[in-house]
Design a protein around this motif. Structure first.
Motif, mmCIF file in Angstrom:
data_model
loop_
_atom_site.group_PDB
_atom_site.id
_atom_site.type_symbol
_atom_site.label_atom_id
_atom_site.label_comp_id
_atom_site.label_asym_id
_atom_site.label_seq_id
_atom_site.Cartn_x
_atom_site.Cartn_y
_atom_site.Cartn_z
ATOM 1 N N LEU A 1 36.174 39.469 44.656
ATOM 2 C CA LEU A 1 36.327 41.330 44.466
ATOM 3 C C LEU A 1 37.987 40.813 44.365
ATOM 4 C CD1 LEU A 1 35.127 43.484 45.541
ATOM 5 C CD2 LEU A 1 36.666 43.739 47.745
ATOM 6 N N VAL A 2 39.245 40.905 44.493
ATOM 7 C CA VAL A 2 40.347 40.586 44.674
ATOM 8 C C VAL A 2 40.798 40.501 43.350
ATOM 9 C CG1 VAL A 2 42.594 39.312 44.872
ATOM 10 C CG2 VAL A 2 41.632 39.917 46.980
ATOM 11 N N LEU A 3 39.714 39.428 42.932
ATOM 12 C CA LEU A 3 39.839 39.180 40.932
ATOM 13 C C LEU A 3 39.707 40.415 40.480
ATOM 14 C CD1 LEU A 3 41.278 36.380 39.560
ATOM 15 C CD2 LEU A 3 38.547 36.339 39.106
ATOM 16 N N ALA A 4 38.549 40.532 40.781
ATOM 17 C CA ALA A 4 37.815 42.226 39.736
ATOM 18 C C ALA A 4 38.971 43.079 40.117
ATOM 19 C CB ALA A 4 36.201 42.262 40.828
ATOM 20 N N THR A 5 39.199 42.993 41.224
ATOM 21 C CA THR A 5 40.343 44.441 41.690
ATOM 22 C C THR A 5 41.382 44.139 40.654
ATOM 23 O OG1 THR A 5 39.397 44.403 43.657
ATOM 24 C CG2 THR A 5 41.228 46.253 43.294
ATOM 25 N N ALA A 6 42.194 42.747 40.330
ATOM 26 C CA ALA A 6 43.698 43.055 39.519
ATOM 27 C C ALA A 6 42.808 43.341 38.441
ATOM 28 C CB ALA A 6 43.618 41.450 40.062
ATOM 29 N N LEU A 7 41.874 43.122 37.523
ATOM 30 C CA LEU A 7 41.085 41.971 36.502
ATOM 31 C C LEU A 7 41.410 44.394 36.094
ATOM 32 C CD1 LEU A 7 40.609 40.656 34.238
ATOM 33 C CD2 LEU A 7 38.408 41.259 34.240
ATOM 34 N N SER A 8 40.688 44.900 36.744
ATOM 35 C CA SER A 8 40.509 46.268 36.291
ATOM 36 C C SER A 8 41.507 47.176 36.398
ATOM 37 C CB SER A 8 39.367 47.456 37.530
ATOM 38 O OG SER A 8 40.239 47.094 38.570
ATOM 39 N N CYS A 9 42.786 46.842 37.414
ATOM 40 C CA CYS A 9 43.435 47.211 37.519
ATOM 41 C C CYS A 9 44.750 47.195 35.846
ATOM 42 C CB CYS A 9 44.521 47.161 38.194
ATOM 43 S SG CYS A 9 44.280 47.912 39.836
ATOM 44 N N ALA A 10 44.499 45.853 35.704
ATOM 45 C CA ALA A 10 45.193 45.444 34.649
ATOM 46 C C ALA A 10 45.172 46.116 33.202
ATOM 47 C CB ALA A 10 45.501 43.576 34.153
ATOM 48 N N VAL A 11 43.330 45.911 33.669
ATOM 49 C CA VAL A 11 42.547 46.709 32.388
ATOM 50 C C VAL A 11 42.974 47.890 31.980
ATOM 51 C CG1 VAL A 11 40.673 47.623 31.656
ATOM 52 C CG2 VAL A 11 41.082 45.246 32.083
ATOM 53 N N ALA A 12 43.016 49.182 33.253
ATOM 54 C CA ALA A 12 43.946 50.093 33.562
ATOM 55 C C ALA A 12 44.875 50.940 32.524
ATOM 56 C CB ALA A 12 43.660 50.373 34.503
ATOM 57 N N GLY A 13 46.463 49.306 33.413
ATOM 58 C CA GLY A 13 47.495 49.472 32.673
ATOM 59 C C GLY A 13 47.826 49.363 31.292
ATOM 60 N N VAL A 14 46.685 49.044 30.963
ATOM 61 C CA VAL A 14 46.567 48.665 28.778
ATOM 62 C C VAL A 14 46.190 49.775 28.713
ATOM 63 C CG1 VAL A 14 45.947 48.093 27.524
ATOM 64 C CG2 VAL A 14 46.972 45.756 29.168
ATOM 65 N N ALA A 15 45.258 50.809 29.055
ATOM 66 C CA ALA A 15 44.456 50.904 28.712
ATOM 67 C C ALA A 15 45.277 52.476 28.850
ATOM 68 C CB ALA A 15 43.375 52.205 29.212
ATOM 69 N N ALA A 16 46.088 52.440 29.796
ATOM 70 C CA ALA A 16 46.625 53.979 29.898
ATOM 71 C C ALA A 16 48.995 53.698 28.723
ATOM 72 C CB ALA A 16 47.970 53.403 31.389
ATOM 73 N N ALA A 17 48.908 52.508 28.810
ATOM 74 C CA ALA A 17 49.940 52.431 28.379
ATOM 75 C C ALA A 17 49.604 52.690 26.628
ATOM 76 C CB ALA A 17 50.943 50.887 27.858
ATOM 77 N N ALA A 18 48.571 52.379 26.474
ATOM 78 C CA ALA A 18 47.855 52.439 24.981
ATOM 79 C C ALA A 18 47.831 54.178 24.758
ATOM 80 C CB ALA A 18 46.856 52.001 24.970
ATOM 81 N N ASP A 19 48.172 55.105 25.859
ATOM 82 C CA ASP A 19 47.224 56.911 25.282
ATOM 83 C C ASP A 19 48.378 57.514 24.505
ATOM 84 O OD1 ASP A 19 46.045 58.209 25.869
ATOM 85 O OD2 ASP A 19 46.428 59.057 27.457
ATOM 86 N N VAL A 20 47.729 56.485 23.738
ATOM 87 C CA VAL A 20 49.860 56.991 22.469
ATOM 88 C C VAL A 20 48.455 57.215 21.178
ATOM 89 C CG1 VAL A 20 51.541 56.917 21.335
ATOM 90 C CG2 VAL A 20 51.381 56.304 23.787
#
Ligand code: TK8
Length: 338
Positions: free
Chosen positions: A10-29
């Motif tokens: 669960l911890v791993l999955a959460t970390a992973l989804s956060c990372a993905v969300a981070g990338v997605a947010a950074a790419a909202d350009v």
């Protein structure tokens, strides 16, 4: 599956989804084309800083935010561009604070003469609370104020004679920026003040529609006013900032990431521009001397007399713009001075 293993997953999955969300947010350009207008020509301080801003923006956005710069008022005078931004017809610009006073009257503070003694004091006010509060007031008028660039301390040029005493301004038809305070100040000093957009100024000087004008050394040089104005008098009577503006209508359609990148590039352009402006001022002065301009500096005694002469105008507009604002500003100046 053990409970511990499940928790780890669960911890791993959460970390992973956060990372993905981070990338997605950074790419909202999204790929965008931004039109950026300014009044001076491409060889001016403004031109160099506009190019710097465009390059910086491309760099920080991985080439997605493309800026096309338009100099020499090809998109219109400062006032016209302000209107275009407010209406959403143009994305960005840089212009003087003086015409902005037509939208937010408090910007008129920068037309009160003999307020700042140095660039350091101006920076302190502009980047401090007074300057930043003024920028916020623009939003209600459809503009987003990003950063201040330096236009600089203004000096007078004319085609008639050197200004040694205030009385020498009498009878000089002097182009001034378009606001009531500038008009009041120069008429009170004895000149015949004529408000006019900067874009019409060179021709007006050349055809002798007006006898003189006032602007920083850098502009007198880059706009080649020395070709039509034999006399330069160093007065440093007022410090004008430039404001980098965005259309609020357009700004509100941007993602937070896009807004952040534009703010970041704008801040970098501010640092670049101020440094460039200060270095260029010394070089420009040498060019004006070489070009054969007759240059004089008004004496401190004469500056004191001019100050005294315009005091009624300062008093009048202190009341109109708000004594509290002027006090706050003077306090910030004092702090920077000491
Ligand atoms: C350029 C102007 C100019 C200003 C003026 O668009 O109008 O004299 O000093 O820099 O904003």
């Amino acid at each position: 599956m053990t409970i511990r293993f499940k928790t780890r997953l669960l911890v791993l999955a959460t970390a992973l989804s956060c990372a993905v969300a981070g990338v997605a947010a950074a790419a909202d350009v999204k790929p965008r084309l931004i039109r950026f207008g300014y009044g001076l020509n491409e060889e001016s301080v403004q031109g160099r800083a506009a190019r710097f801003l465009a390059q910086e923006l491309e760099k920080v956005s991985d080439g997605k935010l493309k800026m096309r710069t338009f100099g020499s008022a090809t998109l219109g005078s400062d006032e016209q561009m302000q209107g275009a931004l407010a209406g959403g017809a143009q994305e960005m610009m840089v212009g003087s604070t003086a015409p902005l006073a037509g939208m937010v009257k408090e910007f008129g503070v920068f037309d009160l003469p003999f307020l700042f003694n140095s660039e350091k004091e101006a920076d302190a006010v502009l980047d401090g609370k007074v300057g930043q509060d003024l920028l916020k007031k623009l939003e209600a008028k459809g503009l987003v104020g990003l950063v201040y660039w330096e236009n600089g301390f203004r000096n007078m040029t004319n085609s008639k004679h050197p200004i040694v005493r205030a009385e020498d301004m009498q009878g000089i038809k002097l182009r001034v920026m378009q606001n009531q305070i500038a008009l009041g100040v120069f008429n009170t000093l004895g000149a015949n003040a004529v408000p006019m957009p900067f874009s019409e100024l060179f021709t007006a000087l050349e055809t002798r529609t007006v006898d003189g004008q006032e602007n920083p050394i850098t502009t007198i040089q880059s706009s080649k006013f020395y070709e039509v104005q034999p006399f330069l008098t160093i007065t440093r009577h007022v410090y004008t900032p430039w404001v980098v503006l965005a259309s609020k209508k357009w700004w509100d359609t941007l993602s937070p990431d896009e807004q952040k990148l534009i703010r970041q590039a704008a801040a970098a352009s501010r640092d670049f521009e101020r440094k460039d402006s200060r270095a260029d001022s010394t070089k420009a002065m040498a060019t004006l001397e070489k070009a054969g301009m007759k240059i004089n500096t008004v004496s401190p005694e004469e500056v004191a007399r001019m100050r005294e002469k315009v005091q009624p105008v300062v008093d009048k507009y202190t009341q109109e713009l708000g004594p509290d604002l002027i006090k706050q500003m003077n306090d910030e100046i004092q702090k920077a001075r000491n």
